[in-house]
Write a protein that holds these residues in place. Structure first.
Motif, mmCIF file in Angstrom:
data_model
loop_
_atom_site.group_PDB
_atom_site.id
_atom_site.type_symbol
_atom_site.label_atom_id
_atom_site.label_comp_id
_atom_site.label_asym_id
_atom_site.label_seq_id
_atom_site.Cartn_x
_atom_site.Cartn_y
_atom_site.Cartn_z
ATOM 1 N N VAL A 90 0.847 -1.188 0.000
ATOM 2 C CA VAL A 90 0.000 0.000 0.000
ATOM 3 C C VAL A 90 0.883 1.238 0.000
ATOM 4 N N ASN A 91 0.397 2.347 -0.542
ATOM 5 C CA ASN A 91 1.166 3.583 -0.414
ATOM 6 C C ASN A 91 0.573 4.443 0.685
ATOM 7 N N GLY A 92 1.375 4.748 1.668
ATOM 8 C CA GLY A 92 0.926 5.544 2.806
ATOM 9 C C GLY A 92 0.689 4.660 4.016
ATOM 10 N N ALA A 93 1.163 5.131 5.190
ATOM 11 C CA ALA A 93 1.079 4.320 6.402
ATOM 12 C C ALA A 93 -0.359 4.168 6.886
ATOM 13 N N GLY A 94 -1.096 5.266 6.868
ATOM 14 C CA GLY A 94 -2.474 5.226 7.356
ATOM 15 C C GLY A 94 -3.331 4.310 6.500
ATOM 16 N N LEU A 95 -3.183 4.453 5.184
ATOM 17 C CA LEU A 95 -3.966 3.619 4.266
ATOM 18 C C LEU A 95 -3.535 2.153 4.385
ATOM 19 N N ALA A 96 -2.243 1.935 4.625
ATOM 20 C CA ALA A 96 -1.753 0.557 4.800
ATOM 21 C C ALA A 96 -2.402 -0.077 6.030
ATOM 22 N N MET A 97 -2.499 0.694 7.117
ATOM 23 C CA MET A 97 -3.145 0.172 8.322
ATOM 24 C C MET A 97 -4.628 -0.080 8.063
ATOM 25 N N ALA A 98 -5.268 0.864 7.353
ATOM 26 C CA ALA A 98 -6.695 0.716 7.067
ATOM 27 C C ALA A 98 -6.933 -0.518 6.194
ATOM 28 N N THR A 99 -6.011 -0.786 5.282
ATOM 29 C CA THR A 99 -6.135 -1.960 4.417
ATOM 30 C C THR A 99 -6.015 -3.247 5.240
ATOM 31 N N MET A 100 -5.069 -3.259 6.177
ATOM 32 C CA MET A 100 -4.950 -4.419 7.069
ATOM 33 C C MET A 100 -6.212 -4.594 7.894
ATOM 34 N N ASP A 101 -6.768 -3.487 8.362
ATOM 35 C CA ASP A 101 -7.979 -3.553 9.191
ATOM 36 C C ASP A 101 -9.142 -4.171 8.441
ATOM 37 N N ILE A 102 -9.314 -3.746 7.193
ATOM 38 C CA ILE A 102 -10.481 -4.222 6.453
ATOM 39 C C ILE A 102 -10.317 -5.707 6.116
#
Lengths: 380, 288
Positions: free
Chosen positions: A255-267
């Motif tokens: 993923v590009n971006g730390a926040g989006l990477a975390m959100a992707t893991m969450d989903i």
């Protein structure tokens, strides 16, 4: 970056904070020799970057050089919380009268350095904070003014330090503060700072954490890094400017971006899947980075499917697609790849991928759904 | 109306001749912004963007010559602290620092000095801010959002884009979107911006995007319960993150069990904030 006790003590010594006589060793015979030099009685301390060394049997008092060698052999063969002991610190034994806690760290709330001191040293300061918070003395330092003399006196008073020790204490706190500043530490801690029976103040233990963002000012620090605490894939990722953390699931994420990477893991987790890693390819990632990221993800044998989620801003989706194609041609993996591209040049990116053997998705929800189904052996 | 920036903002770009600075300043310029000046020490006297924008050696001179009141900083981490101090010293009212990786020690000093000078700071390690169709200050893409009544505050970058884009697909626009950055020490906080949005007549509802680490979201929850009349929708990233590992942002780390997504979600839910389960759901939870 965490420093070992022996590394922190070396730094303290440079800033006039008194430390026990001693040296680091990596073989048992060296421990014996150091013990002989120090007059026989020594403490052998394992050098690993985890807490609770004492409880794990990684710290032992030896009465003579022969025993020092025995204990050194034993400790050097140990693993503490999964980390091998590669080095031991052999220090003189001092006779302790009182134990103090003294530390400097960054106070995120006040946005300034804070000195923490307590007359109850020698145990975990967080424990003290819970059991007897009245024994903890805190003092904020104005980052533009620095540590003032009156503040040092306030701290001495705050922990009821006898006047006879003030002179030594002032020198130690001043030294600790300079070490904290000069080394860009986020923590500089002495626990315990002991008062010996012969009335000397000595830093019996030492702990420093250096701000990773400031390592450019301290190139010499790179040699002090303990690679045991970092996974090989994480070290490899750093070379390419990627931020990778291995987890124990089976859906690889890019993923590009730390926040989006975390959100992707969450989903992924919400849909019943398990992320295999956190991976932020950063802003403006080109083909080389994407290829490196793909290889790092695939170095984890647990990975059953890869989800690539790119929101193009600085990062251009066509560049990501190109990197992915060349990497896929290179590694020839059978692991299915799910790609979701949005933003800058997403159309071009999707066109490039049209003929490749990858699954595309339009939304994050859709991409996560497909990935989870693939990881659990489901068909599309 | 909007907050912090609008079509009258006069924008200065520190680091305008560097790779990143030049690329993004050009994007800002094309968006229709008043990019009035650039600063690169040693390159004063040059012009960029087809000779339309002058480059100066110092912020002070640039401000005197052009009346700049907002500065956006793209200089590397080594020099970013100095750049912020320089902007504040020159009397720039709003400083937006995009640069990531600035040492905490530098940020502690910078924040203190800026507070004394009365300059507002956004960032560092942030995507900047945008008031759609009026002003784009930073790197938030202009084509993923449109004017509207939702104020957006976020600690993240691309995650914010994801939300803005999902909102736009449902026809929901933004009054102003502010990326406050993911560093442990930064400028304007959730609370500062909640206050501004509460007072902004063109903002009717607010989106708050948070992540693990620290307690800023909890403090925001406390503020919301006391002072906010406008509805707030939130998303917190990092529910599946392990503790003790820094997830990219220097601030995004769960330390000894505190700063978890769970705690933050609970604090926000308790004060009536709607929580989205994933970023795209934020758009669905907003009033249309």
């Amino acid at each position: 970056m965490k420093l070992h006790e022996y590394q922190s003590k070396k730094i303290f010594d440079r800033f006039d904070v008194p430390i026990p006589k001693g040296r680091v060793a990596n073989i048992a015979s060296e421990a014996k020799q150091i013990a002989e030099e120090l007059g026989g009685r020594v403490v052998i301390k394992s050098q690993v970057l985890v807490g609770g060394r004492g409880k794990a049997g990684g710290i032992k008092l030896a009465r003579d050089p022969k025993q020092a060698k025995e204990f050194a052999t034993e400790i050097l063969g140990m693993e503490i919380k999964g980390l091998p002991v590669r080095k031991i610190l052999v220090d003189e034994i001092v006779d302790i009268d009182q134990e103090i806690y003294l530390g400097i760290t960054n106070d995120r709330t006040c946005r300034q350095p804070v000195v923490i001191a307590s007359s109850s040293g020698g145990i975990d300061i967080e424990e003290v904070a819970q059991i007897s918070p009245e024994k903890i003395f805190k003092l904020s330092i104005d980052p533009l003014l620095g540590l003032q003399d009156f503040q040092v006196r306030d701290i001495a008073l705050g922990i009821d330090l006898k006047h006879e020790y003030w002179k030594q204490f002032i020198k130690i706190l001043r030294g600790l503060y300079r070490a904290y500043l000069d080394m860009d530490a986020t923590l500089a801690e002495i626990n315990p700072l002991v008062i010996t029976k012969d009335k000397r103040l000595i830093a019996l233990d030492a702990k420093m954490i250096i701000d990773d963002n400031a390592l450019f000012r301290h190139p010499e620090m790179m040699e002090l890094r303990d690679l045991d605490v970092e996974a090989p894939a994480e070290i490899e990722a750093q070379k390419y400017g990627l931020s990778y953390i291995k987890l124990d699931g089976d859906i690889g994420c890019m993923v590009n971006g730390a926040g989006l990477a975390m959100a992707t893991m969450d989903i992924i987790s919400q849909f019943g899947g398990k992320p295999a890693n956190f991976l932020d390819i950063g802003g403006g990632a080109g083909a080389t980075k994407v290829a490196a990221a793909l290889k790092i993800i695939l170095s984890d044998p647990n990975v059953k499917v890869i989800l690539i989620n790119i929101f193009g801003g600085i990062t251009r989706c066509d560049e990501v697609a190109k990197g992915l194609l060349s990497a896929l041609a290179d590694v020839k993996t059978k692991v299915p790849v799910v790609v979701r591209l949005v933003g800058t040049n997403a159309e071009e990116g999707r066109e490039l991928l049209a003929n490749a053997n990858v699954q595309t998705a339009n939304t994050l929800v859709e991409a996560a759904n497909i990935s989870v189904r693939l990881s659990t052996g489901g068909k599309l | 109306m909007s907050i912090l920036v609008n079509k009258n903002s006069r924008i200065l770009v520190q680091g305008i001749t560097g790779n990143e600075g030049n690329f993004h300043a050009w994007q800002m310029y094309q968006y229709g912004n008043n990019v009035v000046a650039g600063v690169t020490p040693g390159k004063g006297g040059e012009w960029v963007f087809e000779g339309k924008v002058p480059v100066f050696d110092s912020v002070k001179v640039a401000k005197e010559a052009t009346g700049a009141n907002v500065s956006v900083i793209f200089v590397p981490a080594h020099f970013a602290g100095d750049a912020m101090l320089e902007a504040a010293d020159a009397g720039i009212e709003l400083i937006v620092c995009i640069t990531e990786g600035i040492p905490v020690r530098d940020m502690m000093r910078v924040r203190k000095y800026l507070d004394q000078k009365g300059s507002k700071l956004i960032g560092p390690n942030c995507p900047g801010l945008i008031t759609p169709s009026e002003a784009k200050v930073g790197i938030i893409p202009g084509n993923i959002t449109m004017p509207g009544n939702v104020g957006v505050i976020s600690r993240s970058g691309t995650l914010t884009y994801e939300v803005l884009y999902a909102m736009m697909l449902l026809g929901i626009g933004t009054s102003t979107c502010v990326g406050i950055g993911g560093d442990p020490i930064s400028g304007l906080s959730y609370i500062d911006l909640l206050e501004m949005f509460e007072l902004d007549p063109l903002t009717d509802q607010i989106v708050l995007i948070g992540e693990i680490g620290g307690t800023d979201e909890q403090k925001a929850a406390d503020y919301i319960s006391r002072y906010m009349t406008k509805p707030v929708v939130a998303f917190i990233a990092g529910q599946s993150a392990p503790s003790g590992k820094r997830m990219g942002h220097a601030g995004a780390i769960i330390e000894s069990g505190s700063g978890t997504a769970e705690e933050k979600i609970k604090a926000l839910q308790e004060v009536g904030v709607q929580i989205a389960r994933h970023p795209e759901e934020i758009a669905i939870l907003l009033n249309r």
